[in-house]
Design a protein around this motif. Structure first.
Motif, PDB file in Angstrom:
ATOM      1  N   UNK A   1       0.856  -1.196   0.000  1.00 40.10           N
ATOM      2  CA  UNK A   1       0.000   0.000   0.000  1.00 40.10           C
ATOM      3  C   UNK A   1       0.877   1.226   0.000  1.00 40.10           C
ATOM      4  N   UNK A   2       0.840   2.088  -1.057  1.00 40.22           N
ATOM      5  CA  UNK A   2       1.739   3.225  -1.132  1.00 40.22           C
ATOM      6  C   UNK A   2       1.456   4.242  -0.039  1.00 40.22           C
ATOM      7  N   UNK A   3       2.523   4.811   0.507  1.00 42.47           N
ATOM      8  CA  UNK A   3       2.382   5.871   1.512  1.00 42.47           C
ATOM      9  C   UNK A   3       2.008   7.179   0.845  1.00 42.47           C
ATOM     10  N   UNK A   4       2.589   7.423  -0.352  1.00 36.80           N
ATOM     11  CA  UNK A   4       2.316   8.645  -1.096  1.00 36.80           C
ATOM     12  C   UNK A   4       1.934   8.259  -2.510  1.00 36.80           C
ATOM     13  N   UNK A   5       0.792   8.742  -3.004  1.00 36.44           N
ATOM     14  CA  UNK A   5       0.385   8.403  -4.367  1.00 36.44           C
ATOM     15  C   UNK A   5       1.327   9.053  -5.353  1.00 36.44           C
ATOM     16  N   UNK A   6       1.755   8.253  -6.353  1.00 37.78           N
ATOM     17  CA  UNK A   6       2.655   8.807  -7.352  1.00 37.78           C
ATOM     18  C   UNK A   6       1.894   9.666  -8.342  1.00 37.78           C
ATOM     19  N   UNK A   7       2.483  10.778  -8.777  1.00 35.85           N
ATOM     20  CA  UNK A   7       1.900  11.658  -9.781  1.00 35.85           C
ATOM     21  C   UNK A   7       2.946  12.007 -10.791  1.00 35.85           C
ATOM     22  N   UNK A  47      11.017   2.299  -2.498  1.00 36.18           N
ATOM     23  CA  UNK A  47      10.585   1.395  -1.435  1.00 36.18           C
ATOM     24  C   UNK A  47      11.449   1.651  -0.210  1.00 36.18           C
ATOM     25  N   UNK A  48      10.826   2.004   0.891  1.00 33.63           N
ATOM     26  CA  UNK A  48      11.537   2.305   2.127  1.00 33.63           C
ATOM     27  C   UNK A  48      11.417   1.119   3.068  1.00 33.63           C
ATOM     28  N   UNK A  49      12.547   0.481   3.372  1.00 33.69           N
ATOM     29  CA  UNK A  49      12.545  -0.615   4.332  1.00 33.69           C
ATOM     30  C   UNK A  49      13.590  -0.343   5.403  1.00 33.69           C
ATOM     31  N   UNK A  50      13.665  -1.253   6.345  1.00 34.92           N
ATOM     32  CA  UNK A  50      14.571  -1.070   7.476  1.00 34.92           C
ATOM     33  C   UNK A  50      16.027  -0.965   7.016  1.00 34.92           C
ATOM     34  N   UNK A  51      16.412  -1.812   6.081  1.00 34.29           N
ATOM     35  CA  UNK A  51      17.807  -1.822   5.631  1.00 34.29           C
ATOM     36  C   UNK A  51      18.184  -0.515   4.943  1.00 34.29           C
ATOM     37  N   UNK A 291       6.767  13.237  -7.863  1.00 26.08           N
ATOM     38  CA  UNK A 291       6.726  12.416  -9.070  1.00 26.08           C
ATOM     39  C   UNK A 291       7.046  10.949  -8.789  1.00 26.08           C
ATOM     40  N   UNK A 292       7.434  10.634  -7.540  1.00 23.11           N
ATOM     41  CA  UNK A 292       7.771   9.266  -7.161  1.00 23.11           C
ATOM     42  C   UNK A 292       6.659   8.646  -6.331  1.00 23.11           C
ATOM     43  N   UNK A 293       6.516   7.363  -6.463  1.00 26.80           N
ATOM     44  CA  UNK A 293       5.619   6.590  -5.609  1.00 26.80           C
ATOM     45  C   UNK A 293       6.455   6.034  -4.469  1.00 26.80           C
ATOM     46  N   UNK A 294       6.088   6.386  -3.251  1.00 26.49           N
ATOM     47  CA  UNK A 294       6.855   5.973  -2.068  1.00 26.49           C
ATOM     48  C   UNK A 294       6.081   4.895  -1.329  1.00 26.49           C
ATOM     49  N   UNK A 295       6.761   3.817  -1.025  1.00 26.05           N
ATOM     50  CA  UNK A 295       6.098   2.680  -0.384  1.00 26.05           C
ATOM     51  C   UNK A 295       6.916   2.202   0.804  1.00 26.05           C
ATOM     52  N   UNK A 296       6.292   2.151   1.977  1.00 32.23           N
ATOM     53  CA  UNK A 296       6.925   1.566   3.155  1.00 32.23           C
ATOM     54  C   UNK A 296       6.765   0.056   3.105  1.00 32.23           C
ATOM     55  N   UNK A 297       7.804  -0.657   3.491  1.00 27.74           N
ATOM     56  CA  UNK A 297       7.644  -2.108   3.554  1.00 27.74           C
ATOM     57  C   UNK A 297       6.728  -2.464   4.723  1.00 27.74           C
ATOM     58  N   UNK A 298       6.324  -3.712   4.797  1.00 26.79           N
ATOM     59  CA  UNK A 298       5.297  -4.133   5.752  1.00 26.79           C
ATOM     60  C   UNK A 298       5.687  -3.838   7.197  1.00 26.79           C
TER      61      UNK A 298
END
Length: 311
Positions: A1-7, A47-51, A291-298
């Motif tokens: 589920x994206x945190x920020x909608x990409x445009x 994609x933003x994850x812990x690593x 302009x980017x779609x940002x997604x947090x990992x689970x």
């Protein structure tokens, strides 16, 4: 589920302050065209994850201690973690755009230089188009008056009696007795050094502001000194400082004032233009990030939801 909608990044040609050009040989390339070099879905997703956050923290601190940064990350509040994610996303987006300009390199220092080049290209173009009117300069001067104001100053000399050496009560008695002598003999400014004890700092203070007096004598003495009226022949006091008691010959006092625009024009113009450049870069950065779609990992998404629910 994206945190920020990409445009899709809107054309920067609509707003001159958001323009920046790629310098390549003799050609200038508008950013929108460069961004199309790699416009695949994956290239526009962060994609933003812990690593990635741990790596970002280590690179920014220039220290490779994964265990220590893992503990720091775990200890962050929800607000601080959200700020870390935002910082990472902004930097990653700018870095990718710089890479799209074929200015690629691998290490973190080079990454920062690429972002710096992106900023330099933008600022160089915007600066050439900035014209600041007389009214804008006046408004900027008034809005930032604390930056340009000339502070009130005083000039004085003093005779000091140490509380550490004599004891507090005796030091005050010595000062009170000396006050009569100084005034009856009309001891001038330049002869103060021949009386009293040696002071930690200076004997004479010429055109000094409140900050200087605070740092040497403390606010307890600074305030009454600036409230006193100057008199080149009359010693006043005693004034208490953290070191003891002081007799003062206050000779001059100048009021603070805000200089006219003509007196500080070069500084105000430079600062006003720099403020415009900072705003332009922030707006450009926001446009790039959008302009980017940002997604947090689970894992991070779950932690963010828990932090939000605990507020």
């Amino acid at each position: 589920m994206p945190l920020v909608s990409g445009t899709k990044l809107k054309s920067l040609m609509r707003e001159p302050l958001l323009h920046f050009l790629l310098i390549g040989g003799a050609a200038f390339v508008v950013f929108d065209d460069v961004a199309l070099v790699d416009a695949s879905a994956d290239s526009k997703r962060i994609i933003v994850d812990r690593e990635s956050l741990l790596t970002f923290m280590q690179q920014r601190a220039r220290v490779l201690l994964p265990e220590g940064f893992a503990a720091q990350l775990d200890a962050l509040s929800g607000e601080r973690r959200a700020q870390l994610v935002e910082d990472y996303v902004r930097e990653e987006a700018l870095y990718r755009e710089a890479k799209a300009m074929q200015l690629d390199d691998a290490d973190y220092g080079a990454r920062q230089r690429l972002i710096g080049q992106l900023r330099f290209i933008n600022e160089g173009f915007v600066a050439a188009s900035i014209e600041v009117s007389e009214q804008e300069l006046l408004d900027y001067l008034r809005a930032h008056s604390d930056r340009y104001s000339v502070v009130p100053t005083i000039t004085f000399t003093h005779v000091f009696f140490s509380a550490e050496r004599h004891g507090d009560e005796s030091a005050r008695d010595l000062a009170e007795a000396k006050l009569g002598v100084l005034n009856s003999e009309q001891v001038p400014f330049h002869q103060a050094v021949g009386h009293g004890d040696r002071f930690l700092y200076h004997t004479n203070y010429v055109r000094k502001g409140a900050g200087d007096i605070d740092s040497h004598f403390g606010r307890e003495m600074q305030r009454p000194l600036f409230a006193a009226e100057p008199d080149e022949k009359t010693w006043i006091g005693p004034f208490r400082s953290e070191y003891g008691y002081h007799l003062v010959l206050l000779t001059t006092k100048s009021a603070g004032y805000l200089p006219s625009l003509d007196q500080v024009r070069a500084r105000v113009e430079s600062d006003a233009i720099q403020a415009r450049l900072e705003n332009a870069f922030e707006e450009m950065t926001d446009s790039i990030v959008e302009s980017y779609e940002v997604e947090l990992d689970a894992v991070l998404r779950e932690e963010a939801d828990l932090a939000a629910s605990s507020r």
